[in-house]
Design a protein around this motif. Structure first.
Motif, PDB file in Angstrom:
ATOM      1  N   ILE A  48      16.830   3.828  42.615  1.00 25.59           N
ATOM      2  CA  ILE A  48      17.438   2.557  43.005  1.00 25.59           C
ATOM      3  C   ILE A  48      17.021   2.235  44.442  1.00 25.59           C
ATOM      4  O   ILE A  48      17.185   3.074  45.342  1.00 25.59           O
ATOM      5  CB  ILE A  48      18.976   2.608  42.904  1.00 25.59           C
ATOM      6  CG1 ILE A  48      19.412   2.912  41.465  1.00 25.59           C
ATOM      7  CG2 ILE A  48      19.601   1.296  43.381  1.00 25.59           C
ATOM      8  CD1 ILE A  48      20.902   3.173  41.324  1.00 25.59           C
ATOM      9  N   GLN A  68      14.035   7.688  37.499  1.00 25.31           N
ATOM     10  CA  GLN A  68      14.546   6.395  37.919  1.00 25.31           C
ATOM     11  C   GLN A  68      15.008   6.469  39.367  1.00 25.31           C
ATOM     12  O   GLN A  68      15.504   7.504  39.810  1.00 25.31           O
ATOM     13  CB  GLN A  68      15.711   5.943  37.034  1.00 25.31           C
ATOM     14  CG  GLN A  68      15.313   5.476  35.648  1.00 25.31           C
ATOM     15  CD  GLN A  68      16.491   4.873  34.900  1.00 25.31           C
ATOM     16  OE1 GLN A  68      17.633   5.280  35.079  1.00 25.31           O
ATOM     17  NE2 GLN A  68      16.211   3.898  34.041  1.00 25.31           N
ATOM     18  N   MET A  84      25.792   2.061  38.802  1.00 28.26           N
ATOM     19  CA  MET A  84      24.339   2.130  38.636  1.00 28.26           C
ATOM     20  C   MET A  84      23.839   3.553  38.859  1.00 28.26           C
ATOM     21  O   MET A  84      22.972   4.046  38.131  1.00 28.26           O
ATOM     22  CB  MET A  84      23.658   1.178  39.621  1.00 28.26           C
ATOM     23  CG  MET A  84      23.823  -0.286  39.294  1.00 28.26           C
ATOM     24  SD  MET A  84      23.086  -1.365  40.574  1.00 28.26           S
ATOM     25  CE  MET A  84      21.338  -1.010  40.350  1.00 28.26           C
ATOM     26  N   ILE A 135      14.583   0.452  40.170  1.00 28.14           N
ATOM     27  CA  ILE A 135      15.650  -0.510  39.893  1.00 28.14           C
ATOM     28  C   ILE A 135      16.075  -1.119  41.223  1.00 28.14           C
ATOM     29  O   ILE A 135      16.449  -0.393  42.146  1.00 28.14           O
ATOM     30  CB  ILE A 135      16.857   0.185  39.211  1.00 28.14           C
ATOM     31  CG1 ILE A 135      16.420   0.894  37.925  1.00 28.14           C
ATOM     32  CG2 ILE A 135      17.970  -0.818  38.939  1.00 28.14           C
ATOM     33  CD1 ILE A 135      17.469   1.858  37.392  1.00 28.14           C
ATOM     34  N   LEU A 180      21.855   6.595  36.270  1.00 27.53           N
ATOM     35  CA  LEU A 180      20.464   6.977  36.526  1.00 27.53           C
ATOM     36  C   LEU A 180      20.005   8.075  35.572  1.00 27.53           C
ATOM     37  O   LEU A 180      20.754   9.015  35.270  1.00 27.53           O
ATOM     38  CB  LEU A 180      20.297   7.461  37.963  1.00 27.53           C
ATOM     39  CG  LEU A 180      20.089   6.421  39.067  1.00 27.53           C
ATOM     40  CD1 LEU A 180      20.030   7.112  40.418  1.00 27.53           C
ATOM     41  CD2 LEU A 180      18.833   5.593  38.833  1.00 27.53           C
ATOM     42  N   PHE A 199      18.605  -3.026  43.602  1.00 30.73           N
ATOM     43  CA  PHE A 199      20.020  -3.389  43.757  1.00 30.73           C
ATOM     44  C   PHE A 199      20.074  -4.664  44.586  1.00 30.73           C
ATOM     45  O   PHE A 199      19.716  -4.675  45.759  1.00 30.73           O
ATOM     46  CB  PHE A 199      20.796  -2.257  44.447  1.00 30.73           C
ATOM     47  CG  PHE A 199      22.225  -2.597  44.750  1.00 30.73           C
ATOM     48  CD1 PHE A 199      23.142  -2.773  43.730  1.00 30.73           C
ATOM     49  CD2 PHE A 199      22.655  -2.753  46.061  1.00 30.73           C
ATOM     50  CE1 PHE A 199      24.469  -3.093  44.006  1.00 30.73           C
ATOM     51  CE2 PHE A 199      23.970  -3.072  46.350  1.00 30.73           C
ATOM     52  CZ  PHE A 199      24.880  -3.249  45.313  1.00 30.73           C
TER      53      PHE A 199
END
Length: 391
Positions: free
Chosen positions: A91, A89, A81, A117, A85, A119
Motif C-alpha cells: 500500500i 501486495q 486495507m 495499492i 493485504l 491509498f
C-alpha cells in the motif's frame, strides 16, 4: 497475521524523541502510534528500529509478516486495507510506502514486482517533531472516538462546571471536583485514576492519560495531551507530554513537546511566538542547521530525562536533547545538545554516571526500575551526540 512497525526515514526528523524510542512509541493524541495500530488491527505489534534500541524494542518475525511505516497513523479504512493485504501486495500513498506483505525468507523487497495499492484517503502522518503538537487536535479527536465508541462515561461530578458535556469522557477512578471543562471546542478525555484539582479551567481538545494530574487552578488550552503519570500546572497551551514528565508549577508551556522523565522547574516559561512574528526555525539533526517549520507558533522540544531549574526561560523554537540539565539566569541557546549541564553562561558535559544516578532516583519515585537496557540506550545516545557538545 504478524504486524511489524518500522521507523523509516522519518526517524531522523523526529530526533531527539527517537533517540530513546522507535517512531511507533511517540505519543500523539491520547495513545501512542503503536497503541493506535494495535487497537485498529486487533493485534500486538513489534518493531524494526535502530540496533541499539532493539533489545528494549525487539522485532518478532514469522513466516508471513506485514510491515507498516510507523509515521502513518491508522484510521478504520487504512487498517482494514492492511488487514486484507496478501502476498506481494503493498500500500502506497503517492510515492510513500505505508505497508507491505513479506515472507520470512524474503531478503530483499523489490516493489517493482509488487501489486501496488494506492491509498487515496486522508490520514495523519508524523514527519517532523512539530507535527506532534501541530496535529494533536485531530489526533485527540480520532482517539477519542476510538476509545469511547459504544462505551459509557463515568458520571460527571455535580461540582464540575461543564460546556458540551456530551464531549466529555471520564474513565474509572478519575477524580475531579470544582473544575471547569469546556468541550465545545473539542473532546475532553480523563483517563483511569487521573486527577484534576480544584479551580482548574480546561478547554478541549484535551487528554489526561492514566494517573496523570492537573494541579490546582491550572489553565489549559487545547489541543493538549498529558501522558500517563505526568503532571501539569500553571498555563499550558497546545502541548504534548509523553509520560512520567512534570510541569507542575506556575509558568507557561506552549506549542511544545516533552518526552518522558522530563521536569520543568517552577516559574519557567517558553516563548512560542517570535517578537517579529516571523516563521519559527527549529534545529534539525539531519542537516545540523536550523530548518523552517512553516509555523508562526512553535515552542520547546525536550528529549527524555532532561530537566530545567526554576525560572528558566526558553526562546521560541528551542530544541533540548536527551539528559540535559539546564539552570541559571538568561536564555540558553535554542539548541542544547544531549548530556549538557549548564545554561546561558555556558555548558559542560553531563557525565553518564551522574545522569544515571538522577534517572534512577527519578524513576524509583514512580516505582519504575532503571534497567540495564535503559543505561545502554543512554550510553549510545551519549556517544552519537558527542559531536554537538563542546567538550
Amino acid at each position: 497475521m504478524n504486524y511489524i512497525l518500522f521507523d523509516g526515514p522519518e526517524r531522523n526528523a523526529l530526533l531527539p524523541f527517537t533517540f530513546t524510542r522507535p517512531v511507533a512509541d511517540i505519543r500523539i493524541g491520547i495513545l501512542t502510534i503503536r497503541e493506535k495500530w494495535e487497537m485498529r488491527l486487533g493485534s500486538t505489534t513489534t518493531t524494526i528500529t535502530e540496533e541499539y534500541l532493539s533489545e528494549k524494542f525487539p522485532m518478532v518475525e514469522m513466516e508471513e509478516n506485514v510491515m507498516i511505516n510507523a509515521s502513518f497513523l491508522p484510521n478504520s479504512i487504512l487498517a482494514e486495507m492492511i488487514k486484507n493485504l496478501t502476498s506481494n501486495q503493498a500500500i502506497f500513498k503517492n510515492e510513500d510506502i505505508i505497508a507491505f506483505f513479506t515472507h520470512e525468507n524474503q531478503e530483499e523487497v523489490d516493489f517493482d514486482t509488487y501489486d501496488i495499492i494506492q491509498f487515496d484517503g486522508d490520514c495523519l502522518r508524523v514527519e517532523h517533531t512539530w507535527d506532534i503538537f501541530a496535529k494533536n487536535d485531530t489526533a485527540i479527536r480520532e482517539d477519542f472516538e476510538l476509545l469511547t465508541e459504544d462505551r459509557k462515561s463515568q458520571p460527571i461530578p455535580k461540582s464540575v462546571n461543564t460546556i458540551a458535556k456530551e464531549n466529555i469522557f471520564i474513565e474509572e477512578g478519575a477524580k475531579l471536583e470544582f473544575v471547569t471543562l469546556n468541550a465545545s471546542t473539542g473532546p475532553i478525555y480523563i483517563g483511569k485514576n487521573a486527577e484534576i484539582m480544584e479551580g482548574s479551567v480546561i478547554r478541549g481538545p484535551f487528554a489526561l492519560c492514566e494517573s496523570g494530574r492537573v494541579k490546582l487552578a491550572s489553565k489549559v488550552y487545547g489541543a493538549t495531551t498529558v501522558g500517563p503519570h505526568s503532571v501539569i500546572g500553571g498555563e499550558v497551551n497546545n502541548s504534548v507530554l509523553f509520560g512520567y514528565s512534570n510541569k507542575g508549577h506556575d509558568g507557561f508551556l506552549g506549542n511544545s513537546v516533552l518526552g518522558e522523565w522530563c521536569n520543568i522547574g517552577a516559574d519557567s516559561n517558553n516563548s512560542n511566538l517570535k517578537n517579529n512574528y516571523e516563521e519559527v526555525r527549529l534545529w534539525s539533526y539531519e542537516t545540523e542547521s536550523f530548518a523552517k517549520t512553516g509555523l508562526q507558533f512553535c515552542g520547546l522540544m525536550m528529549g527524555d530525562h532532561s530537566k530545567c531549574g526554576i525560572n528558566t526561560m526558553f526562546n521560541t523554537g528551542t530544541v533540548v536533547g536527551v539528559s540535559a540539565n539546564i539552570f541559571g539566569a538568561g536564555f540558553p541557546r535554542n539548541f542544547v545538545p544531549s548530556f549538557s549541564w549548564g545554561g546561558a553562561s555556558g555548558f559542560t558535559t553531563y557525565l553518564t554516571n551522574k545522569a544515571f544516578e538522577t534517572a534512577k532516583k527519578v524513576m524509583e519515585r514512580r516505582n519504575v526500575e532503571f534497567m540495564e537496557e535503559d543505561a545502554k540506550i543512554l550510553e549510545q545516545v551519549f556517544e552519537v551526540t558527542k559531536k554537538w557538545r563542546k567538550e
